[in-house]
Scaffold this active site. Structure first.
Site, PDB file in Angstrom:
ATOM      1  CG  ASP A  95      -1.924   1.159   1.528  1.00  0.00           C
ATOM      2  OD1 ASP A  95      -2.302   1.687   0.425  1.00  0.00           O
ATOM      3  OD2 ASP A  95      -2.227   1.591   2.704  1.00  0.00           O
ATOM      4  N   GLY A  96       0.374   2.319  -0.192  1.00  0.00           N
ATOM      5  CA  GLY A  96       1.100   3.815  -0.389  1.00  0.00           C
ATOM      6  C   GLY A  96       1.227   4.260   0.904  1.00  0.00           C
TER       7      GLY A  96
END
Length: 312
Positions: free
Chosen positions: A179-180
Protein backbone atom coordinates in the site's frame (compact mmCIF):
# COMPACT_ATOMS: atom_id res chain seq x y z
CA UNK A 1 19.59 -6.73 32.01
CA UNK A 2 17.89 -8.88 29.38
CA UNK A 3 18.74 -12.55 29.31
CA UNK A 4 20.74 -13.44 26.23
CA UNK A 5 19.31 -15.32 23.32
CA UNK A 6 20.25 -18.86 22.46
CA UNK A 7 21.01 -19.13 18.73
CA UNK A 8 20.97 -22.42 16.84
CA UNK A 9 22.91 -22.16 13.57
CA UNK A 10 21.47 -24.27 10.77
CA UNK A 11 24.58 -25.99 9.42
CA UNK A 12 22.65 -27.25 6.36
CA UNK A 13 22.38 -23.67 5.09
CA UNK A 14 25.24 -21.45 3.89
CA UNK A 15 25.49 -18.58 6.40
CA UNK A 16 25.20 -15.09 4.93
CA UNK A 17 26.85 -11.79 5.82
CA UNK A 18 24.13 -9.70 7.57
CA UNK A 19 25.81 -6.45 6.46
CA UNK A 20 25.15 -7.40 2.83
CA UNK A 21 22.10 -9.69 2.92
CA UNK A 22 18.45 -8.66 3.17
CA UNK A 23 17.74 -10.20 6.57
CA UNK A 24 14.12 -11.17 7.27
CA UNK A 25 13.16 -12.29 10.77
CA UNK A 26 9.94 -14.25 11.21
CA UNK A 27 8.39 -15.50 14.41
CA UNK A 28 7.33 -19.14 14.66
CA UNK A 29 3.62 -18.18 14.61
CA UNK A 30 4.11 -16.19 11.39
CA UNK A 31 5.75 -19.04 9.50
CA UNK A 32 3.84 -22.01 10.98
CA UNK A 33 0.25 -22.49 12.08
CA UNK A 34 0.66 -22.65 15.87
CA UNK A 35 -2.81 -21.40 16.82
CA UNK A 36 -3.73 -24.57 18.78
CA UNK A 37 -0.39 -24.56 20.56
CA UNK A 38 -0.66 -20.84 21.31
CA UNK A 39 -4.11 -21.42 22.82
CA UNK A 40 -2.61 -24.14 25.01
CA UNK A 41 0.14 -21.73 26.06
CA UNK A 42 -2.40 -19.03 27.03
CA UNK A 43 -4.71 -21.44 28.87
CA UNK A 44 -2.29 -23.90 30.51
CA UNK A 45 0.99 -21.95 30.67
CA UNK A 46 4.54 -22.24 29.41
CA UNK A 47 5.38 -25.62 30.94
CA UNK A 48 2.37 -27.42 29.47
CA UNK A 49 3.11 -25.83 26.09
CA UNK A 50 6.78 -26.95 26.27
CA UNK A 51 5.68 -30.48 27.22
CA UNK A 52 3.31 -30.61 24.24
CA UNK A 53 6.00 -29.37 21.80
CA UNK A 54 8.57 -31.87 23.08
CA UNK A 55 6.09 -34.77 22.87
CA UNK A 56 5.29 -33.78 19.25
CA UNK A 57 8.77 -32.77 18.14
CA UNK A 58 8.76 -35.17 15.18
CA UNK A 59 5.29 -34.13 14.01
CA UNK A 60 5.69 -31.33 11.41
CA UNK A 61 3.72 -28.13 11.96
CA UNK A 62 1.34 -26.94 9.26
CA UNK A 63 2.44 -23.97 7.11
CA UNK A 64 1.41 -20.51 8.35
CA UNK A 65 0.73 -17.21 6.57
CA UNK A 66 4.37 -16.25 5.84
CA UNK A 67 5.37 -19.76 4.71
CA UNK A 68 4.80 -19.25 0.96
CA UNK A 69 6.57 -15.87 1.13
CA UNK A 70 9.66 -17.53 2.64
CA UNK A 71 9.59 -20.25 -0.04
CA UNK A 72 9.40 -17.62 -2.79
CA UNK A 73 12.30 -15.68 -1.23
CA UNK A 74 14.32 -18.91 -1.33
CA UNK A 75 13.53 -19.25 -5.04
CA UNK A 76 14.94 -15.74 -5.62
CA UNK A 77 18.18 -16.74 -3.86
CA UNK A 78 18.47 -19.79 -6.14
CA UNK A 79 18.09 -17.59 -9.23
CA UNK A 80 20.64 -15.05 -7.95
CA UNK A 81 23.22 -17.77 -7.25
CA UNK A 82 22.59 -19.38 -10.64
CA UNK A 83 23.70 -16.17 -12.35
CA UNK A 84 26.46 -15.34 -9.84
CA UNK A 85 27.60 -18.04 -7.37
CA UNK A 86 29.72 -15.47 -5.45
CA UNK A 87 26.81 -13.03 -4.86
CA UNK A 88 26.41 -11.95 -1.23
CA UNK A 89 23.38 -9.69 -1.63
CA UNK A 90 20.85 -12.44 -0.88
CA UNK A 91 17.82 -12.94 1.33
CA UNK A 92 18.67 -14.33 4.75
CA UNK A 93 15.92 -15.82 6.90
CA UNK A 94 16.09 -16.20 10.65
CA UNK A 95 13.42 -17.39 13.04
CA UNK A 96 12.93 -15.43 16.26
CA UNK A 97 11.12 -17.35 18.95
CA UNK A 98 10.12 -17.02 22.60
CA UNK A 99 10.34 -20.81 22.88
CA UNK A 100 13.09 -22.43 24.89
CA UNK A 101 15.60 -24.32 22.68
CA UNK A 102 14.11 -27.61 24.03
CA UNK A 103 10.55 -26.81 22.94
CA UNK A 104 11.95 -25.24 19.76
CA UNK A 105 13.19 -28.59 18.44
CA UNK A 106 9.80 -29.06 16.73
CA UNK A 107 10.22 -25.71 14.95
CA UNK A 108 13.70 -26.68 13.67
CA UNK A 109 12.49 -30.15 12.61
CA UNK A 110 9.49 -28.68 10.76
CA UNK A 111 11.65 -26.15 8.89
CA UNK A 112 14.07 -28.89 7.82
CA UNK A 113 11.24 -31.23 6.84
CA UNK A 114 9.87 -28.57 4.44
CA UNK A 115 13.34 -27.68 3.14
CA UNK A 116 13.15 -24.10 4.37
CA UNK A 117 16.54 -22.42 4.20
CA UNK A 118 16.48 -20.74 7.58
CA UNK A 119 20.01 -19.84 8.59
CA UNK A 120 19.45 -19.26 12.31
CA UNK A 121 16.90 -20.07 15.01
CA UNK A 122 17.09 -17.52 17.83
CA UNK A 123 15.39 -18.59 21.05
CA UNK A 124 14.88 -15.60 23.31
CA UNK A 125 13.70 -15.97 26.90
CA UNK A 126 13.20 -12.21 27.29
CA UNK A 127 9.67 -10.80 26.91
CA UNK A 128 10.75 -8.25 24.28
CA UNK A 129 12.61 -10.27 21.67
CA UNK A 130 12.72 -7.30 19.25
CA UNK A 131 15.77 -5.87 21.03
CA UNK A 132 17.85 -8.46 19.12
CA UNK A 133 16.67 -7.41 15.65
CA UNK A 134 19.24 -4.67 15.08
CA UNK A 135 22.18 -6.85 16.19
CA UNK A 136 21.20 -9.37 13.47
CA UNK A 137 20.85 -6.62 10.84
CA UNK A 138 17.13 -7.38 10.31
CA UNK A 139 15.46 -5.36 7.51
CA UNK A 140 11.96 -6.87 7.84
CA UNK A 141 10.27 -8.45 10.84
CA UNK A 142 7.05 -10.48 10.53
CA UNK A 143 5.22 -11.45 13.71
CA UNK A 144 1.78 -12.60 14.84
CA UNK A 145 2.12 -10.46 17.99
CA UNK A 146 1.02 -6.82 17.79
CA UNK A 147 3.24 -5.62 20.67
CA UNK A 148 6.30 -7.19 19.00
CA UNK A 149 5.51 -5.38 15.74
CA UNK A 150 5.00 -2.00 17.45
CA UNK A 151 8.26 -2.47 19.38
CA UNK A 152 10.13 -3.31 16.17
CA UNK A 153 8.73 -0.25 14.36
CA UNK A 154 9.78 1.94 17.30
CA UNK A 155 13.28 0.50 16.96
CA UNK A 156 13.31 1.62 13.31
CA UNK A 157 12.89 -1.86 11.78
CA UNK A 158 10.36 -2.44 8.97
CA UNK A 159 7.74 -4.70 10.56
CA UNK A 160 4.21 -5.99 10.00
CA UNK A 161 1.61 -8.07 11.83
CA UNK A 162 0.72 -11.36 10.19
CA UNK A 163 -2.76 -12.82 10.71
CA UNK A 164 -3.06 -16.59 10.68
CA UNK A 165 -4.97 -17.87 7.67
CA UNK A 166 -5.06 -20.78 5.27
CA UNK A 167 -2.75 -19.83 2.42
CA UNK A 168 -2.43 -21.55 -0.93
CA UNK A 169 1.22 -21.37 -1.97
CA UNK A 170 1.18 -19.26 -5.15
CA UNK A 171 3.75 -20.08 -7.81
CA UNK A 172 6.96 -18.11 -8.32
CA UNK A 173 8.17 -15.38 -8.96
CA UNK A 174 8.09 -13.61 -5.60
CA UNK A 175 5.22 -11.09 -5.71
CA UNK A 176 5.04 -8.35 -3.07
CA UNK A 177 2.26 -5.76 -2.88
CA UNK A 178 2.65 -2.51 -0.95
CA UNK A 179 0.00 0.00 0.00
CA UNK A 180 1.19 3.61 -0.35
CA UNK A 181 0.42 6.04 2.47
CA UNK A 182 1.59 4.96 5.95
CA UNK A 183 3.33 1.89 4.43
CA UNK A 184 5.78 2.92 1.68
CA UNK A 185 5.19 6.63 2.21
CA UNK A 186 4.66 8.63 5.39
CA UNK A 187 1.08 9.25 6.58
CA UNK A 188 1.22 13.04 5.99
CA UNK A 189 -1.56 13.01 3.36
CA UNK A 190 -3.67 10.65 5.50
CA UNK A 191 -3.48 13.25 8.29
CA UNK A 192 -4.61 16.03 5.95
CA UNK A 193 -7.43 13.77 4.72
CA UNK A 194 -8.58 13.14 8.32
CA UNK A 195 -8.55 16.85 9.13
CA UNK A 196 -9.75 18.41 5.86
CA UNK A 197 -11.46 15.61 3.93
CA UNK A 198 -10.80 14.45 0.37
CA UNK A 199 -10.91 17.92 -1.19
CA UNK A 200 -8.29 19.19 1.28
CA UNK A 201 -6.07 16.16 0.64
CA UNK A 202 -6.29 16.63 -3.15
CA UNK A 203 -5.38 20.34 -2.84
CA UNK A 204 -2.47 19.47 -0.53
CA UNK A 205 -1.13 16.87 -2.97
CA UNK A 206 -1.34 19.31 -5.89
CA UNK A 207 0.52 21.96 -3.92
CA UNK A 208 3.19 19.44 -2.86
CA UNK A 209 3.45 17.62 -6.20
CA UNK A 210 7.16 18.44 -6.73
CA UNK A 211 8.12 17.51 -3.14
CA UNK A 212 8.85 13.80 -2.53
CA UNK A 213 6.78 12.22 0.24
CA UNK A 214 8.31 11.26 3.56
CA UNK A 215 9.48 7.71 4.22
CA UNK A 216 6.99 5.14 5.45
CA UNK A 217 7.78 2.23 7.80
CA UNK A 218 8.45 -0.25 4.97
CA UNK A 219 10.55 2.00 2.73
CA UNK A 220 13.91 0.52 3.85
CA UNK A 221 12.75 -3.02 3.11
CA UNK A 222 11.26 -2.00 -0.26
CA UNK A 223 14.50 -0.26 -1.26
CA UNK A 224 16.63 -3.33 -0.52
CA UNK A 225 14.11 -5.52 -2.34
CA UNK A 226 14.38 -3.11 -5.30
CA UNK A 227 18.18 -3.34 -5.17
CA UNK A 228 18.04 -7.15 -5.46
CA UNK A 229 15.48 -6.86 -8.26
CA UNK A 230 17.87 -4.65 -10.29
CA UNK A 231 20.28 -7.62 -10.65
CA UNK A 232 17.90 -8.98 -13.29
CA UNK A 233 16.37 -7.67 -16.49
CA UNK A 234 12.65 -6.93 -16.17
CA UNK A 235 11.75 -10.01 -18.25
CA UNK A 236 13.90 -12.40 -16.20
CA UNK A 237 13.37 -10.96 -12.73
CA UNK A 238 12.26 -13.50 -10.08
CA UNK A 239 10.76 -10.56 -8.11
CA UNK A 240 7.70 -8.51 -8.99
CA UNK A 241 6.60 -5.53 -6.91
CA UNK A 242 3.28 -3.71 -6.93
CA UNK A 243 1.81 -0.55 -5.48
CA UNK A 244 -1.93 -0.89 -4.76
CA UNK A 245 -3.12 2.35 -3.21
CA UNK A 246 -6.46 3.95 -2.37
CA UNK A 247 -5.24 7.17 -3.98
CA UNK A 248 -6.81 8.28 -7.26
CA UNK A 249 -4.46 8.24 -10.21
CA UNK A 250 -5.72 11.53 -11.60
CA UNK A 251 -5.50 13.74 -8.51
CA UNK A 252 -3.03 12.01 -6.23
CA UNK A 253 -1.05 9.55 -8.33
CA UNK A 254 1.52 11.95 -9.78
CA UNK A 255 3.24 12.69 -6.48
CA UNK A 256 3.41 8.98 -5.60
CA UNK A 257 5.07 8.17 -8.94
CA UNK A 258 7.46 11.13 -8.64
CA UNK A 259 8.43 10.02 -5.13
CA UNK A 260 9.21 6.47 -6.27
CA UNK A 261 11.29 7.91 -9.13
CA UNK A 262 13.14 10.22 -6.73
CA UNK A 263 13.93 7.23 -4.48
CA UNK A 264 15.06 5.17 -7.48
CA UNK A 265 12.53 2.48 -6.55
CA UNK A 266 11.23 0.62 -9.58
CA UNK A 267 7.72 -0.79 -9.10
CA UNK A 268 6.47 -3.22 -11.76
CA UNK A 269 2.84 -2.16 -11.63
CA UNK A 270 0.93 0.58 -9.81
CA UNK A 271 -2.84 0.51 -9.25
CA UNK A 272 -4.58 3.69 -8.10
CA UNK A 273 -7.87 2.42 -6.73
CA UNK A 274 -9.57 5.75 -5.98
CA UNK A 275 -11.12 4.17 -2.87
CA UNK A 276 -12.42 1.06 -4.69
CA UNK A 277 -12.02 -2.35 -2.96
CA UNK A 278 -8.56 -3.91 -3.32
CA UNK A 279 -9.75 -7.54 -3.23
CA UNK A 280 -10.34 -8.03 -6.98
CA UNK A 281 -6.93 -6.65 -8.00
CA UNK A 282 -5.17 -8.69 -5.30
CA UNK A 283 -6.96 -11.83 -6.53
CA UNK A 284 -5.54 -11.10 -9.99
CA UNK A 285 -1.96 -10.47 -8.71
CA UNK A 286 -1.93 -13.40 -6.23
CA UNK A 287 0.91 -11.94 -4.11
CA UNK A 288 2.95 -13.91 -1.60
CA UNK A 289 2.43 -11.02 0.80
CA UNK A 290 0.35 -7.83 0.87
CA UNK A 291 1.29 -4.96 3.21
CA UNK A 292 -1.38 -2.42 4.21
CA UNK A 293 -2.05 -0.10 7.15
CA UNK A 294 -5.87 -0.39 6.85
CA UNK A 295 -7.43 -3.30 8.74
CA UNK A 296 -10.46 -3.24 6.42
CA UNK A 297 -8.12 -3.81 3.45
CA UNK A 298 -6.37 -6.64 5.31
CA UNK A 299 -9.72 -8.25 6.10
CA UNK A 300 -10.77 -7.98 2.47
CA UNK A 301 -7.49 -9.56 1.32
CA UNK A 302 -7.90 -12.39 3.82
CA UNK A 303 -11.45 -13.01 2.56
CA UNK A 304 -10.01 -13.77 -0.89
CA UNK A 305 -7.16 -15.90 0.54
CA UNK A 306 -4.30 -13.41 0.13
CA UNK A 307 -1.48 -13.61 2.74
CA UNK A 308 -1.63 -10.24 4.46
CA UNK A 309 0.48 -8.25 6.88
CA UNK A 310 -0.79 -5.20 8.74
CA UNK A 311 1.51 -2.22 9.34
CA UNK A 312 0.03 -0.58 12.47
Amino acid sequence: MAEPESTVINTDVKQKDPSEALVIAVTTRAIFNLEEEHKLYLEKGKEEYARHQQANQDKPLQPGTAFAFIQAVQYVNEKILESNPAEKDLFDILVLSNNSPESGVRIINSAKRYGLEISKFCFVSDEDSTQYLKSHGVKLFLSADRIDVCNALQRGVSAALVFQQEVQAPSTPLRVVFDGDAVLFSDETDQVFREQGLEGAVQYERAMEAVPMGEGPLKAFAMHLGKIRKKFSQEKSPIRTYLVTARSGRDMGVRAIKTLREWGLAIDEAFFMDGAPKGPILTQIQPHIFFDDGLHNIQEAQDVGIPSAWVP
